[in-house]
Design a protein around this motif. Sequence first.
Motif, mmCIF file in Angstrom:
data_model
loop_
_atom_site.group_PDB
_atom_site.id
_atom_site.type_symbol
_atom_site.label_atom_id
_atom_site.label_comp_id
_atom_site.label_asym_id
_atom_site.label_seq_id
_atom_site.Cartn_x
_atom_site.Cartn_y
_atom_site.Cartn_z
ATOM 1 N N LYS A 129 0.846 -1.124 -0.103
ATOM 2 C CA LYS A 129 -0.063 -0.076 -0.117
ATOM 3 C C LYS A 129 0.950 1.260 -0.302
ATOM 4 O O LYS A 129 0.601 2.290 -0.700
ATOM 5 C CB LYS A 129 -0.969 -0.195 1.195
ATOM 6 C CG LYS A 129 -1.665 1.278 1.405
ATOM 7 C CD LYS A 129 -3.100 1.114 2.106
ATOM 8 C CE LYS A 129 -3.807 2.467 2.221
ATOM 9 N NZ LYS A 129 -4.998 2.174 3.105
ATOM 10 N N TYR A 130 2.158 1.213 0.757
ATOM 11 C CA TYR A 130 2.749 2.582 0.829
ATOM 12 C C TYR A 130 4.051 2.751 0.190
ATOM 13 O O TYR A 130 4.439 3.718 0.157
ATOM 14 C CB TYR A 130 2.724 2.832 2.376
ATOM 15 C CG TYR A 130 1.716 2.939 3.358
ATOM 16 C CD1 TYR A 130 1.189 4.136 3.131
ATOM 17 C CD2 TYR A 130 0.958 2.069 3.869
ATOM 18 C CE1 TYR A 130 -0.238 4.642 3.758
ATOM 19 C CE2 TYR A 130 -0.172 2.292 4.608
ATOM 20 C CZ TYR A 130 -0.741 3.604 4.425
ATOM 21 O OH TYR A 130 -1.876 3.920 5.137
ATOM 22 N N ALA A 131 4.544 1.589 -0.233
ATOM 23 C CA ALA A 131 5.784 1.314 -1.138
ATOM 24 C C ALA A 131 5.394 0.689 -2.420
ATOM 25 O O ALA A 131 6.258 -0.171 -3.047
ATOM 26 C CB ALA A 131 6.924 0.834 -0.314
ATOM 27 N N PRO A 132 4.337 0.976 -3.120
ATOM 28 C CA PRO A 132 3.785 0.102 -4.532
ATOM 29 C C PRO A 132 5.013 0.449 -5.677
ATOM 30 O O PRO A 132 5.386 -0.643 -6.225
ATOM 31 C CB PRO A 132 2.663 0.689 -4.940
ATOM 32 C CG PRO A 132 2.612 1.939 -4.131
ATOM 33 C CD PRO A 132 3.286 2.022 -2.965
ATOM 34 N N ILE A 138 11.274 -3.545 -7.930
ATOM 35 C CA ILE A 138 12.168 -4.805 -7.291
ATOM 36 C C ILE A 138 11.595 -6.030 -8.005
ATOM 37 O O ILE A 138 12.332 -7.068 -8.506
ATOM 38 C CB ILE A 138 11.945 -4.723 -5.929
ATOM 39 C CG1 ILE A 138 12.910 -3.653 -5.252
ATOM 40 C CG2 ILE A 138 12.936 -6.090 -5.494
ATOM 41 C CD1 ILE A 138 12.988 -3.560 -3.916
ATOM 42 N N GLU A 139 10.671 -6.231 -8.105
ATOM 43 C CA GLU A 139 9.794 -7.388 -8.275
ATOM 44 C C GLU A 139 9.716 -7.693 -9.939
ATOM 45 O O GLU A 139 9.886 -8.830 -10.296
ATOM 46 C CB GLU A 139 8.056 -7.350 -8.028
ATOM 47 C CG GLU A 139 7.994 -7.744 -6.359
ATOM 48 C CD GLU A 139 6.730 -7.627 -5.803
ATOM 49 O OE1 GLU A 139 6.327 -7.871 -4.655
ATOM 50 O OE2 GLU A 139 5.625 -7.339 -6.674
ATOM 51 N N GLU A 140 9.840 -6.433 -10.699
ATOM 52 C CA GLU A 140 9.866 -6.682 -12.157
ATOM 53 C C GLU A 140 11.267 -6.928 -12.637
ATOM 54 O O GLU A 140 11.744 -7.587 -13.552
ATOM 55 C CB GLU A 140 9.420 -5.635 -12.796
ATOM 56 C CG GLU A 140 7.735 -5.470 -12.869
ATOM 57 C CD GLU A 140 7.171 -3.952 -13.650
ATOM 58 O OE1 GLU A 140 8.234 -3.555 -13.950
ATOM 59 O OE2 GLU A 140 6.173 -4.113 -13.684
ATOM 60 N N ASN A 141 12.086 -6.323 -11.838
ATOM 61 C CA ASN A 141 13.844 -6.346 -12.426
ATOM 62 C C ASN A 141 14.710 -7.101 -11.455
ATOM 63 O O ASN A 141 15.802 -7.551 -11.931
ATOM 64 C CB ASN A 141 14.231 -4.963 -12.414
ATOM 65 C CG ASN A 141 13.383 -4.135 -13.425
ATOM 66 O OD1 ASN A 141 13.293 -4.428 -14.608
ATOM 67 N ND2 ASN A 141 12.714 -3.233 -12.971
ATOM 68 N N ALA A 142 14.174 -7.618 -10.091
ATOM 69 C CA ALA A 142 14.974 -8.289 -9.343
ATOM 70 C C ALA A 142 14.168 -9.245 -8.527
ATOM 71 O O ALA A 142 14.157 -9.329 -7.546
ATOM 72 C CB ALA A 142 15.992 -7.543 -8.481
ATOM 73 N N PRO A 143 13.412 -10.436 -9.339
ATOM 74 C CA PRO A 143 12.553 -11.047 -8.592
ATOM 75 C C PRO A 143 13.211 -11.795 -7.368
ATOM 76 O O PRO A 143 14.371 -12.407 -7.613
ATOM 77 C CB PRO A 143 11.877 -11.988 -9.454
ATOM 78 C CG PRO A 143 12.968 -11.960 -11.093
ATOM 79 C CD PRO A 143 13.514 -10.443 -10.691
ATOM 80 N N GLY A 144 12.601 -12.022 -6.238
ATOM 81 C CA GLY A 144 13.122 -12.765 -5.078
ATOM 82 C C GLY A 144 14.059 -11.767 -4.485
ATOM 83 O O GLY A 144 14.220 -12.460 -3.190
ATOM 84 N N THR A 395 9.261 7.469 -7.426
ATOM 85 C CA THR A 395 8.005 7.792 -8.233
ATOM 86 C C THR A 395 8.451 7.747 -9.777
ATOM 87 O O THR A 395 9.471 8.016 -10.211
ATOM 88 C CB THR A 395 7.983 9.379 -7.898
ATOM 89 O OG1 THR A 395 7.064 9.797 -8.687
ATOM 90 C CG2 THR A 395 9.214 10.203 -8.141
ATOM 91 N N PRO A 396 7.369 7.291 -10.429
ATOM 92 C CA PRO A 396 7.455 6.898 -11.832
ATOM 93 C C PRO A 396 7.715 8.606 -12.462
ATOM 94 O O PRO A 396 8.158 8.555 -13.667
ATOM 95 C CB PRO A 396 5.888 6.688 -12.169
ATOM 96 C CG PRO A 396 5.535 6.198 -10.749
ATOM 97 C CD PRO A 396 5.787 7.085 -9.825
ATOM 98 N N ASP A 397 7.582 9.611 -11.962
ATOM 99 C CA ASP A 397 8.078 10.981 -12.492
ATOM 100 C C ASP A 397 9.396 11.015 -12.485
ATOM 101 O O ASP A 397 10.166 11.192 -11.538
ATOM 102 C CB ASP A 397 7.200 12.085 -11.753
ATOM 103 C CG ASP A 397 7.488 13.726 -12.435
ATOM 104 O OD1 ASP A 397 8.583 13.650 -12.910
ATOM 105 O OD2 ASP A 397 6.792 14.287 -12.356
#
Length: 536
Positions: A129-132, A138-144, A395-397
Amino acid sequence: MTTVVGCGQAKVSQNDGQKADNSGQQQGQAKEPDDPYAPEEGKKYRISWTNYQIQPAEEGAIIIKMLEEKFNVEIDLWNMEHSRYHELLNLRLASGEIPDVFRMTDPNTLLTYAEQGVLAELPEDFLRKYAPDILKVIEENAPGYMDFGKVNGVQYAIPAINPTNIFRLPLVYRLDWMENVGVTKTPETLEEFEELMYKFAKEDPDRNGKDDTYGCSQTVLYPVLGAFGLVIDFGGSSFFVERDGKLIDSAVAPELKDALAILAKWYKDGVLDPEFITGENYGGYWALSHAFINGRIGYSSLGNYYHWLPEGAYMIPTEDGTEIPSSDEANAREIKLVNPNAKWIQGMPLLGPTGQRGIKAYNRLMNFYGIGKLAEKDKGKMGKIMEIFNYVSATPDLDERTTYRWGIKGVHWDWINKEMETIKILPPYDTESGYENRIGANLGMTLPYPPKAPREQWAYEHGLDKYAIESPIQIGLPKAMQYSAELIKIRDEAIVAIITGDKPLDYFEEYVQIYMAAGGKEVEDEANEYYKSIKN
């Protein structure tokens, strides 16, 4: 002018220590009953913060003020000298102060701080919720990798991850030697590699009429062992690999015996440099393979891929929209000085006899960030901390993220090429080391955004992101640190003895028994217990 590559990846730490802090807070509306971590509306939280610092933040630091106004908080930044960071942190912990944003410069300290009870638990639903944005990167580029922040199955920290260590070790060949011995492409299999090494050693590849060349030296252990799915560093600690859900130490893996048989044959036949024991680097910059540079060997895996890039390997964008060729890197520069006519080429990891293919990659885990235990007394404060940390880190910005890393756009920095995420630091800041700390920037963490700069694009284009063997354990466990020195000594001595023929190949089984009895079994058991705890 200073060019910064991968500017979107902020390398920062956060900490803010205080004793049971309620100071500076304002009463606000009640929290939502279904979310204990929801910050109270209108409440001004006081947050203590630690980060990586080359110089301390100045009074009224502009980026900190921006952050305070944006999120309605008061930030107490702990200025602690980087070289003494954990020493100074531990002194404050001993006095009862615990930073709210808890940076662990050394990842090996996570276990200690968790056991001391100074870290707050970070439940998964809280982080989602607070660190999406952090979790997404991390999950997309360094899973695990989030698992590394767990202790006994409990998440205490978020890992900072090096984005460029996704690229494996290089496999570098003398291309002009290959041409001289009639080989037209780099080896794909261990068998083809062996054929080339024999040609380098036996067919006068430098055409000087002398029997003075060898195929390879010490770093040949990486591609040969990698063809069996293993990694061993001379002088380095244990490297575990996973087999059917269980970790085994590469130093005692059965396949190591097969790899040593090959290397012993090469040594006996004069293909492996007899000076391999002392390595390829004779002093100075660590990544230089002097044996390769001086034309003694025709293969090396020393350093990183970029240490071998010659002038013009890729083009660099400039401020006026044009491009200029890249400069020679370390090994390339030295080779040119010794032999301007030398040519070399990078190849791919080797396919081994059992279908394994790979080579070592450096650890991507850099350090950890957590929240101090005292913040748990007000879970709404934890929500506010993580909301801010997520913003400055992920942030995506891109403009905003870069602002909180380097300062104000147009004042401290500007884009050279936004698509490639390369920036220039503006005068007078381009000559001031650590100015970003002084202005209160660099408060986020390094995340594994796919690097977009030209040099890293070269690496992607040449397959450096493929077939990397990563360590499944990237922190120092207690038993491993306790027995490391003795195990390294036993392992390296046995490897050298078998390769040089001082011990027969069948000595391998006796060596394994000695190694395991000297602490190797305890280390392996500890590794599996830890691995099971973070994966379950």
